[in-house]
Design an enzyme around this catalytic site. Structure first.
Site, PDB file in Angstrom:
ATOM      1  N   HIS A 193     -23.133 -35.018  -5.201  1.00  0.00           N
ATOM      2  CA  HIS A 193     -21.867 -35.173  -5.937  1.00  0.00           C
ATOM      3  C   HIS A 193     -22.029 -35.548  -7.306  1.00  0.00           C
ATOM      4  CE1 HIS A 193     -23.572 -39.419  -5.762  1.00  0.00           C
ATOM      5  NE2 HIS A 193     -22.842 -39.587  -6.413  1.00  0.00           N
ATOM      6  N   LYS A 209     -17.689 -37.136  -4.863  1.00  0.00           N
ATOM      7  CA  LYS A 209     -18.056 -37.343  -3.521  1.00  0.00           C
ATOM      8  C   LYS A 209     -16.614 -36.995  -2.574  1.00  0.00           C
ATOM      9  CE  LYS A 209     -20.899 -41.343  -3.524  1.00  0.00           C
ATOM     10  NZ  LYS A 209     -20.902 -42.745  -2.987  1.00  0.00           N
TER      11      LYS A 209
END
Length: 236
Positions: free
Chosen positions: A122, A97
């Site tokens: 991510h 992330k």
């Protein structure tokens, strides 16, 4: 950096394909520190803190996922070394992330298709990062599979059930439970009973029923957000 001109040799060195080797050559030989198991735990905890600080709504997410994953593992009789490894995977599962814009992560409204596509990247970033770090390379697969589903409709790879090991299945349950019981920009936290009900609704299609049951019977509840980080780390 602002004082450097466009022709400064630094820029050419940064663009060189052998940059990694150059950096290794510049590293002081006396500054190398070897990490033991406790040291690796501290590295994982430090990165979890960096990851979670990306948004106020994920301020304890990584440690929460790690805590729930450990609770499930212990309920299922995992050995301590395997449980310790799983905890690290929980702490580092969202490291990818860091490659997603905070504007998207903290958006209070519905994501656009393009924004959602960026969020779905991510887990791939997590795999690429962890697979390059030798002590954490074996965690890369399970950590990056926390959004996969038993029916193959998860992401980022859409792996079917027969390619999802116990660690990946546990992290999927722990991740969703922590997300459901945490505050988010688009809703408040759900009660544990409600969150478990949502997990049970998708048990067998998205989540492994064995690990949903283990989480429910563990009694871990909301420990990850009710005690300080250092106490939680000591507890697991």
């Amino acid at each position: 950096f602002l004082s450097l001109g466009p022709d400064d040799p630094l820029w050419m060195r940064l663009a060189d394909d052998s940059l990694a080797e150059t950096l290794r050559d510049l590293e002081p030989a006396t500054g190398i520190a070897l990490a033991d198991e406790a040291g690796l735990d501290r590295v994982a905890e430090a990165f979890a803190d960096i990851i979670d600080r990306k948004s106020e709504f994920t301020a304890r997410h990584s440690v929460g996922v790690a805590t729930y994953a450990v609770a499930i593992a212990r309920e299922c009789g995992f050995e301590e070394d395997r449980t310790r490894s799983l905890r690290r995977a929980g702490l580092l599962h969202d490291i990818g992330k860091l490659g997603v814009s905070s504007r998207i992560i903290e958006k209070p409204g519905t994501l656009t298709d393009d924004e959602y596509a960026q969020v779905r990247e991510h887990p791939r970033f997590t795999y690429e990062i962890l697979s390059r770090i030798t002590p954490f390379a074996e965690l890369a697969g399970p950590a990056a599979a926390h959004h996969e589903r038993l029916d193959g409709r998860g992401y980022h790879l859409g792996l079917p059930a027969d390619r999802l090991g116990p660690e990946a299945r546990i992290l999927a349950v722990a991740d969703v439970y922590d997300a459901l019981t945490a505050d988010r920009p688009y809703r408040g936290p759900l009660d544990p009973e409600v969150a478990l009900g949502i997990l049970w609704k998708d048990a067998g299609t998205a989540f492994d029923p064995e690990y949903v049951a283990a989480l429910e019977s563990s009694g871990v509840d909301l420990i990850a957000r009710s005690v300080p980080r250092e106490e939680t780390a000591a507890a697991v």
